[in-house]
Design a protein around this motif. Sequence first.
Motif, PDB file in Angstrom:
ATOM      1  N   ILE A 186       0.874  -1.032  -0.212  1.00 45.70           N
ATOM      2  CA  ILE A 186       0.020  -0.125   0.133  1.00 45.70           C
ATOM      3  C   ILE A 186       0.870   1.195   0.026  1.00 45.70           C
ATOM      4  CG2 ILE A 186      -0.414   0.236   2.315  1.00 45.70           C
ATOM      5  CD1 ILE A 186      -3.171   0.751   1.926  1.00 45.70           C
ATOM      6  N   LEU A 187       0.473   2.293  -0.674  1.00 50.34           N
ATOM      7  CA  LEU A 187       1.223   3.487  -0.907  1.00 50.34           C
ATOM      8  C   LEU A 187       0.773   4.540   0.097  1.00 50.34           C
ATOM      9  CD1 LEU A 187       3.140   5.072  -2.460  1.00 50.34           C
ATOM     10  CD2 LEU A 187       1.516   5.885  -3.953  1.00 50.34           C
ATOM     11  N   LEU A 188       1.480   5.006   1.152  1.00 47.63           N
ATOM     12  CA  LEU A 188       1.232   5.945   2.064  1.00 47.63           C
ATOM     13  C   LEU A 188       2.210   7.127   1.814  1.00 47.63           C
ATOM     14  CD1 LEU A 188       0.832   3.575   5.214  1.00 47.63           C
ATOM     15  CD2 LEU A 188      -0.926   4.196   3.758  1.00 47.63           C
ATOM     16  N   GLY A 189       1.501   8.243   2.365  1.00 45.94           N
ATOM     17  CA  GLY A 189       2.494   9.463   1.927  1.00 45.94           C
ATOM     18  C   GLY A 189       2.223  10.429   3.494  1.00 45.94           C
ATOM     19  N   SER A 190       3.490  11.093   3.682  1.00 50.26           N
ATOM     20  CA  SER A 190       3.552  12.015   4.877  1.00 50.26           C
ATOM     21  C   SER A 190       3.288  13.400   4.373  1.00 50.26           C
ATOM     22  CB  SER A 190       4.920  11.677   5.373  1.00 50.26           C
ATOM     23  OG  SER A 190       4.849  12.559   6.778  1.00 50.26           O
ATOM     24  N   ASN A 191       2.425  14.088   4.960  1.00 53.00           N
ATOM     25  CA  ASN A 191       2.153  15.447   4.725  1.00 53.00           C
ATOM     26  C   ASN A 191       3.211  16.327   5.377  1.00 53.00           C
ATOM     27  OD1 ASN A 191       0.440  18.328   5.222  1.00 53.00           O
ATOM     28  ND2 ASN A 191      -0.856  16.972   3.702  1.00 53.00           N
ATOM     29  N   ALA A 192       3.225  17.574   4.666  1.00 50.65           N
ATOM     30  CA  ALA A 192       4.126  18.487   5.184  1.00 50.65           C
ATOM     31  C   ALA A 192       3.804  19.005   6.470  1.00 50.65           C
ATOM     32  CB  ALA A 192       4.229  19.696   4.422  1.00 50.65           C
ATOM     33  N   ALA A 193       2.549  19.128   6.909  1.00 52.11           N
ATOM     34  CA  ALA A 193       1.909  19.690   8.393  1.00 52.11           C
ATOM     35  C   ALA A 193       1.885  18.723   9.302  1.00 52.11           C
ATOM     36  CB  ALA A 193       0.555  20.028   7.978  1.00 52.11           C
ATOM     37  N   TRP A 194       2.274  17.219   9.113  1.00 48.35           N
ATOM     38  CA  TRP A 194       2.398  16.169  10.212  1.00 48.35           C
ATOM     39  C   TRP A 194       3.803  16.168  10.937  1.00 48.35           C
ATOM     40  CZ3 TRP A 194      -0.580  12.381   6.617  1.00 48.35           C
ATOM     41  CH2 TRP A 194      -1.869  12.911   6.326  1.00 48.35           C
ATOM     42  N   ASP A 195       3.749  15.285  11.672  1.00 50.82           N
ATOM     43  CA  ASP A 195       5.156  14.815  12.103  1.00 50.82           C
ATOM     44  C   ASP A 195       5.786  13.933  11.207  1.00 50.82           C
ATOM     45  OD1 ASP A 195       4.887  16.138  14.770  1.00 50.82           O
ATOM     46  OD2 ASP A 195       3.742  14.087  15.645  1.00 50.82           O
ATOM     47  N   ALA A 196       6.995  13.691  11.250  1.00 55.40           N
ATOM     48  CA  ALA A 196       7.550  13.031  10.209  1.00 55.40           C
ATOM     49  C   ALA A 196       7.362  11.571  10.024  1.00 55.40           C
ATOM     50  CB  ALA A 196       9.098  13.016  10.421  1.00 55.40           C
ATOM     51  N   ASP A 197       7.045  10.881  11.035  1.00 58.83           N
ATOM     52  CA  ASP A 197       6.534   9.473  11.107  1.00 58.83           C
ATOM     53  C   ASP A 197       5.144   9.221  10.741  1.00 58.83           C
ATOM     54  OD1 ASP A 197       9.078   8.846  11.655  1.00 58.83           O
ATOM     55  OD2 ASP A 197       8.608   8.757  13.870  1.00 58.83           O
ATOM     56  N   ARG A 198       4.320  10.248  10.807  1.00 62.85           N
ATOM     57  CA  ARG A 198       2.853  10.092  10.344  1.00 62.85           C
ATOM     58  C   ARG A 198       2.678   9.887   8.912  1.00 62.85           C
ATOM     59  NH1 ARG A 198      -1.358  10.004  13.388  1.00 62.85           N
ATOM     60  NH2 ARG A 198      -0.324  11.138  15.092  1.00 62.85           N
ATOM     61  N   TYR A 199       2.013   8.838   8.661  1.00 69.58           N
ATOM     62  CA  TYR A 199       1.709   8.648   7.043  1.00 69.58           C
ATOM     63  C   TYR A 199       0.054   8.026   7.201  1.00 69.58           C
ATOM     64  CZ  TYR A 199       6.813   8.370   5.965  1.00 69.58           C
ATOM     65  OH  TYR A 199       7.731   8.469   5.596  1.00 69.58           O
ATOM     66  N   SER A 200      -0.504   8.630   5.862  1.00 71.71           N
ATOM     67  CA  SER A 200      -1.793   8.405   5.535  1.00 71.71           C
ATOM     68  C   SER A 200      -2.092   8.128   4.118  1.00 71.71           C
ATOM     69  CB  SER A 200      -2.674   9.377   6.081  1.00 71.71           C
ATOM     70  OG  SER A 200      -4.002   9.039   6.079  1.00 71.71           O
ATOM     71  N   LEU A 201      -3.111   7.639   3.601  1.00 68.70           N
ATOM     72  CA  LEU A 201      -3.378   7.615   2.301  1.00 68.70           C
ATOM     73  C   LEU A 201      -3.490   8.978   1.556  1.00 68.70           C
ATOM     74  CD1 LEU A 201      -6.529   5.210   2.365  1.00 68.70           C
ATOM     75  CD2 LEU A 201      -4.094   4.563   2.027  1.00 68.70           C
ATOM     76  N   LEU A 202      -3.348   9.028   0.207  1.00 75.34           N
ATOM     77  CA  LEU A 202      -3.185  10.275  -0.518  1.00 75.34           C
ATOM     78  C   LEU A 202      -4.834  10.492  -0.847  1.00 75.34           C
ATOM     79  CD1 LEU A 202      -0.533   9.160  -3.204  1.00 75.34           C
ATOM     80  CD2 LEU A 202      -0.084  10.477  -1.087  1.00 75.34           C
ATOM     81  N   ALA A 203      -4.937  11.837  -0.859  1.00 78.23           N
ATOM     82  CA  ALA A 203      -6.257  12.508  -0.943  1.00 78.23           C
ATOM     83  C   ALA A 203      -6.343  13.764  -1.495  1.00 78.23           C
ATOM     84  CB  ALA A 203      -7.033  12.350   0.533  1.00 78.23           C
ATOM     85  N   GLY A 204      -7.579  14.368  -1.814  1.00 80.26           N
ATOM     86  CA  GLY A 204      -7.756  15.616  -2.397  1.00 80.26           C
ATOM     87  C   GLY A 204      -9.088  16.064  -2.768  1.00 80.26           C
TER      88      GLY A 204
END
Length: 311
Positions: A186-204
């Motif tokens: 599964i592909l997870l991304g880390s948003n610029a506004a989050w802590d470095a270790d936090r990942y979630s799905l891509l959305a928009g």
Amino acid sequence: MTVEFAARLPLSRNELDRDAEFRTTPDLDRVLRADPSVRWLPVRGAELLREDGGALRFVDAAAVPEDAVTLYLGRAVADAPDAPAGTRFVAAMLDASAAAAIEPDDDAWVSLRMFGTELSARDQGLAVEAVAMANWHAVHGFSPRTGSPAEVVSGGWVRRDPEGHELFPRTDAAIIVGVTDADDRILLGSNAAWDADRYSLLAGFVEPGESLEDAVRREVWEESGVRVEEPEYLGSQPWPFPASLMLGFRARAVDGDPSTARPDGVEILDVRWFTRDEVRERAGDTLLLPGRTSIARAIIEEWYGGPLDVP
């Protein structure tokens, strides 16, 4: 949407008849205030109060200022210990002073993000509806066409300016995608506004003139450089922070080298492919996942094959 997947979406549960016809009752606020059976739900911004047992905390009409913006939420469709079927509920949108008069302890006011999974289906439906509309009222006090103040009508569901122009609440459609590759990672991304270790799905957000499927393909490509195919709809969940409807999908990466995934560098600072073993071993430690109230968590657990025992 399967029954099993729907059960993982806490903010989509509901046991409430919104009773739209009753919103047109003449002098509705007076009618509701005169009915002692009505339950009033205080709302401070996007925060609510709870009883010690976890249920929403209601107040009497007398605690709600006469000038407060109120919203008729609807009627209960099932009996509950605190309210029989048919009980009507109203949200009261309070400023800081009115909220403090009801509950002065600032810590007692809690965001729905923090306890959405703990509410009954009825209370969850009430809370999501109330918070979403409170956010709408907070930014629609004036007509965008005339600049004039817009009064609240139709039980809080419409605002009208002096020239008769009516404003209706809007919901922003946003897609969120569980992307997998040929190895079922599964592909997870880390948003610029989050802590470095936090990942979630891509959305928009879905753009004007765009289908949901096209939005899936575009957003994944823009944020990760991955091309996807066969977007498959899973289900939806309201996300009233401030006014989104999250439309969940899964999609397959187009054949090719998955190592070419790259973040956009602006909104997304890192993207990675994760195996189930990696998620199990790192979750809650070096991999912080989206909270249980989110549809992102539900889609990840759908891919994983069951609940993940981390917050």
